[in-house]
Design a protein around this motif. Structure first.
Motif, mmCIF file in Angstrom:
data_model
loop_
_atom_site.group_PDB
_atom_site.id
_atom_site.type_symbol
_atom_site.label_atom_id
_atom_site.label_comp_id
_atom_site.label_asym_id
_atom_site.label_seq_id
_atom_site.Cartn_x
_atom_site.Cartn_y
_atom_site.Cartn_z
ATOM 1 N N PRO A 1 -71.531 44.528 -48.367
ATOM 2 C CA PRO A 1 -72.559 44.424 -47.336
ATOM 3 C C PRO A 1 -73.784 43.623 -47.763
ATOM 4 N N THR B 1 -71.327 34.809 -50.727
ATOM 5 C CA THR B 1 -71.748 34.092 -49.516
ATOM 6 C C THR B 1 -71.471 32.599 -49.599
ATOM 7 N N ARG C 1 -66.437 39.966 -49.885
ATOM 8 C CA ARG C 1 -65.493 41.031 -50.182
ATOM 9 C C ARG C 1 -64.981 40.894 -51.616
ATOM 10 N N ALA D 1 -74.336 45.554 -42.241
ATOM 11 C CA ALA D 1 -74.137 44.516 -43.247
ATOM 12 C C ALA D 1 -75.374 43.642 -43.351
ATOM 13 N N LYS E 1 -67.783 36.765 -44.767
ATOM 14 C CA LYS E 1 -66.688 37.678 -45.127
ATOM 15 C C LYS E 1 -66.734 38.042 -46.608
ATOM 16 N N VAL F 1 -71.201 39.249 -42.799
ATOM 17 C CA VAL F 1 -70.097 39.205 -41.841
ATOM 18 C C VAL F 1 -69.558 37.795 -41.686
ATOM 19 N N THR F 2 -70.451 36.817 -41.504
ATOM 20 C CA THR F 2 -70.000 35.437 -41.294
ATOM 21 C C THR F 2 -69.313 34.871 -42.540
ATOM 22 N N GLN G 1 -65.264 45.482 -48.721
ATOM 23 C CA GLN G 1 -66.261 44.605 -48.119
ATOM 24 C C GLN G 1 -67.605 44.786 -48.821
#
Length: 281
Positions: free
Chosen positions: A22, A85, A47, A37, A45, A42-43, A20
Motif C-alpha cells: 500500500p 512504483t 506488490r 492504498a 500495482k 493502485v496504478t 500488495q
C-alpha cells in the motif's frame, strides 16, 4: 532411529503469490481509512511475490555415555520479485550448509570438563536483477542490473566448561571465522555504469572467557569477557553509492569488531523470587 542414532528431518515451504504494497499513507489518510492504498500504489500495482522451500536434517550419534557426534545439512531456494512504483527487483537464491560437532565429557587432572569442537560451512548464491522502469505494474525497458552475488562462511570452533572446584566454574571458547563475498556482473560496461564484479574476504578469531563463583546454592557471582566480529551483509555489499541500481559491488566495506566485559550476580533468595545484577561495557 535407535538409542545411539537420532535423525531429525525438517521441510518447510513459504508461498506468498501476491502481497500488495500500500506504500505510505499521510496522517489524514491513516485516520480516515487505514486500509486504503497510498499514492500510485493502485496504478503502479505495487506488490511482492515470494516462494521459498527448505529441506534440512540433523543427526546425532552417541558413541558412548560421554562422547557424541552431531551433523547437520540443509538446502533451500528462494524466489523473490518486487514491483515498486517506478522499478522492479528480482532475486533467485540458492543456499545450503553443513556442520559437524563433537561433544565430550572427560576428567583432566581430577577436573571434570565438558567440551565441544566443530566446523560449519554455509553458502548463499543469488541471481539479482532489476529494471530501470515499470509500466502499469509490469516490467518495461532494459535491465539495469544482472549479476550473481555470493556469500559464504567457514568457521572452526571449540568451547569448554571446567569445574575447577566445588565453588568455581571456568568457561572458555574460541571461534575462527572466514567470510567471503563475490559478485559476477553480466551487464555491459558503459560510462556511468562500471563493472560491478568484485570479491572480498573477512577473517577473525574471537575468544570468550567466563568465570563463575558459586557462593552458595542461591548465589552465583560471575565475570565474562568476549570479542565479537560481524561482517557486512550481502545486501549492504550489493547496494552502495549514489546509484544503487547500477553501482559496483561495495568491497570497501569493513567488518565490525567489538569487546565485551561483564560482572554480575544471580541470587534466588526464595523459591518465589530472583534478583539479577549486571554491570557491563
Amino acid at each position: 532411529v535407535n538409542d545411539d542414532l537420532k535423525v531429525n528431518l525438517v521441510f518447510n515451504q513459504f508461498d506468498m503469490p501476491l502481497a500488495q504494497d500500500p506504500l505510505g499513507l499521510k496522517r489524514s489518510e491513516l485516520i480516515r481509512d487505514p486500509s486504503m492504498a497510498g499514492t500510485n500504489a493502485v496504478t503502479a500495482k505495487t506488490r511482492k511475490i515470494v516462494l521459498q522451500n527448505q529441506l534440512g536434517s540433523s543427526t546425532t550419534y552417541t558413541l558412548d555415555k560421554d562422547h557424541s557426534l552431531t551433523g547437520r545439512i540443509y538446502y533451500g531456494t528462494r524466489d523473490n520479485t518486487q514491483y515498486q512504483t517506478t522499478s522492479w527487483i528480482g532475486l533467485n537464491r540458492t543456499y545450503y550448509g553443513v556442520g559437524l560437532q563433537y561433544n565430550a565429557r572427560s576428567v583432566v587432572s581430577d577436573t571434570p570438563v565438558e567440551w565441544a569442537a566443530g566446523y560449519e560451512f554455509d553458502r548463499s548464491r543469488e541471481y539479482r536483477q532489476s529494471g530501470g522502469v515499470t509500466s502499469s505494474g509490469q516490467k518495461s525497458g532494459t535491465l539495469s542490473r544482472s549479476e550473481d552475488n555470493q556469500s559464504e562462511n567457514s568457521d572452526l570452533f571449540v568451547q569448554g566448561t571446567a569445574l575447577l572446584s566445588d565453588h568455581v566454574t571456568l568457561a572458555a571458547g574460541l571461534r575462527n571465522s572466514t567470510v567471503r563475498f563475490s559478485s559476477d556482473d553480466y551487464m555491459p560496461v558503459i560510462v556511468g555504469d562500471p563493472d560491478g564484479s568484485g570479491s572480498v574476504v573477512y577473517r577473525a578469531t574471537t575468544p570468550v572467557l567466563g568465570l563463575t563463583y558459586h557462593a552458595s546454592d542461591a548465589l552465583n557471582l560471575y565475570a565474562n569477557y568476549g570479542k565479537g566480529f560481524e561482517s557486512p551483509t550481502l545486501a549492504e555489499m550489493a547496494y552502495s553509492g549514489n546509484n544503487p541500481a547500477a553501482g559496483p559491488f561495495n568491497t570497501a566495506l569493513n567488518a565490525s569488531s567489538s569487546q565485551h566485559y561483564e560482572l554480575g550476580a544471580k541470587w534466588t533468595p526464595s523459591d518465589h523470587s530472583r534478583v539479577d545484577l549486571a554491570l557491563y561495557q
